[in-house]
Design an enzyme around this catalytic site. Sequence first.
Site, PDB file in Angstrom:
ATOM      1  CB  THR A  17     -63.338  26.110-168.223  1.00 20.93           C
ATOM      2  OG1 THR A  17     -62.303  25.288-167.670  1.00 20.93           O
ATOM      3  CG2 THR A  17     -63.094  27.554-167.831  1.00 20.93           C
ATOM      4  CG  ASP A  18     -65.030  20.398-166.371  1.00 18.98           C
ATOM      5  OD1 ASP A  18     -65.786  21.263-165.864  1.00 18.98           O
ATOM      6  OD2 ASP A  18     -64.799  19.294-165.820  1.00 18.98           O
ATOM      7  CB  ALA A 107     -58.045  17.139-150.356  1.00 25.26           C
ATOM      8  CB  SER A 111     -59.984  11.138-153.704  1.00 30.28           C
ATOM      9  OG  SER A 111     -61.257  11.626-153.346  1.00 30.28           O
ATOM     10  CD  GLU A 144     -65.899  10.494-160.753  1.00 26.36           C
ATOM     11  OE1 GLU A 144     -66.101  11.526-160.085  1.00 26.36           O
ATOM     12  OE2 GLU A 144     -64.790  10.200-161.224  1.00 26.36           O
ATOM     13  CG  ASP A 156     -62.119  16.076-161.576  1.00 26.47           C
ATOM     14  OD1 ASP A 156     -61.506  17.126-161.841  1.00 26.47           O
ATOM     15  OD2 ASP A 156     -63.144  16.042-160.876  1.00 26.47           O
TER      16      ASP A 156
HETATM   17  C1  GLA Z   1     -64.764  19.369-160.016  1.00 23.80           C
HETATM   18  C2  GLA Z   1     -65.416  18.612-161.184  1.00 23.80           C
HETATM   19  C3  GLA Z   1     -64.700  18.948-162.488  1.00 23.80           C
HETATM   20  C4  GLA Z   1     -64.581  20.445-162.690  1.00 23.80           C
HETATM   21  C5  GLA Z   1     -64.022  21.115-161.434  1.00 23.80           C
HETATM   22  C6  GLA Z   1     -64.003  22.604-161.528  1.00 23.80           C
HETATM   23  O1  GLA Z   1     -63.465  18.887-159.806  1.00 23.80           O
HETATM   24  O2  GLA Z   1     -65.349  17.235-160.954  1.00 23.80           O
HETATM   25  O3  GLA Z   1     -65.392  18.340-163.563  1.00 23.80           O
HETATM   26  O4  GLA Z   1     -65.801  21.009-163.069  1.00 23.80           O
HETATM   27  O5  GLA Z   1     -64.755  20.748-160.280  1.00 23.80           O
HETATM   28  O6  GLA Z   1     -63.110  23.007-162.484  1.00 23.80           O
END
Ligand code: GLA
Length: 369
Positions: A17-18, A107, A111, A144, A156
């Site tokens: 959703t982000d 995982a 990380s 990133e 994240d």
């Molecule tokens: C990964 C991406 C996040 C997000 C998730 C799914 O972790 O880094 O930005 O899109 O997938 O919710």
Amino acid sequence: MRTWVAPGRVNIIGEHTDYNDGFVLPIALPLVTRCAAEPTDDGLVRVESRQRRGETVRAGIGELAAARDRLPGWARYPLGVVAEFVRRGHAVGGLMLDLDGAVPIGAGLSSSAALSCSVAVALRDLFAPTVVDRELIDIARAAENDYAGAPTGVLDQSAAMLCTAGHALFLDIRRFTAADAGYEQIPFDLAAFGLELLVIDTGQPHELVDGGYAQRRAQCEAAAAELGVPALRDVDAADLPRIAGAVVRHRARHVVTENARVVTVAEKLRQGADPREIGPILVAGHASLRDDFEVSTAALDTAVTAALDAGAHGARMVGGGFGGSAIALVDRERTERVAAAVGDRFVRAGFAEPRTFVVVPADGARRES
Ligand code: GLA
């Protein structure tokens, strides 16, 4: 050397959703990446990692953009952060970075954000003290996306920077990115209800630089464009039949229903409801990721089903998918039984035994010493 730390995360609900300007609800993990940092006067950045002994990476501050292609993949995260500070005009000098990551790699527990955010807070404190958290999140994400080549959203890095112990972070991505508003720390005290959150790491690595994640993003953008809105955040269920292609329509349906699930879960927690009530919503989120978004795997589905069969109140895959981890919400006295049952089911299905561990909501990035 002084040290800074930044945590991995699990998202309680709100997957994919982000990057659709929607809602997320992560907690930070007690597992962190530690970055020891010290300025030097030779104009070089040197990076070492305890996980990559003997592989010191060096690059001149002025040649970071050009150096990218010759760097090993892991080093693009820390050097990408340095490069992004430089690109934004911050006066960064020579620097020694010594990294130690305890968040399992691949995982689905972020990380990479733990790594990039630990370096970002170190650089802020050493060279650019006026940079606010929201910009730091943006710097880590840009590192990133643009330097390491992983097309993440902002979930994240936001979790790694903003989460606080004992809380889940409710984040309205659109409001946050536009105006540094729209986030809220919601108490998430499972122990008070006799509950625990079990992480099940399938051991099947998840890699964002692979194409599946980018393809899902493109499908979401296509759906929003077809409906004539800036992002799927602006869509509700009644709009979905207007999307012509079944696959894109299902991708959009995941995002629309997932945003609603985040809002519902956040509201329940805000009101102090028994977290057992969110269990079925987590299960619905997993089904949506599996069937509509198609990012689950046989191992993740096995983890979820086995946990539920053994008495978990809810379970779902977490993170981007295509491997990685699942979470299960369990009564404290059943945690071991659930973990053992998942392990058994894995072995019977021919998967390697998963790693299981209990997590509690921890603090975000900070200076440690
Ligand atoms: C990964 C991406 C996040 C997000 C998730 C799914 O972790 O880094 O930005 O899109 O997938 O919710």
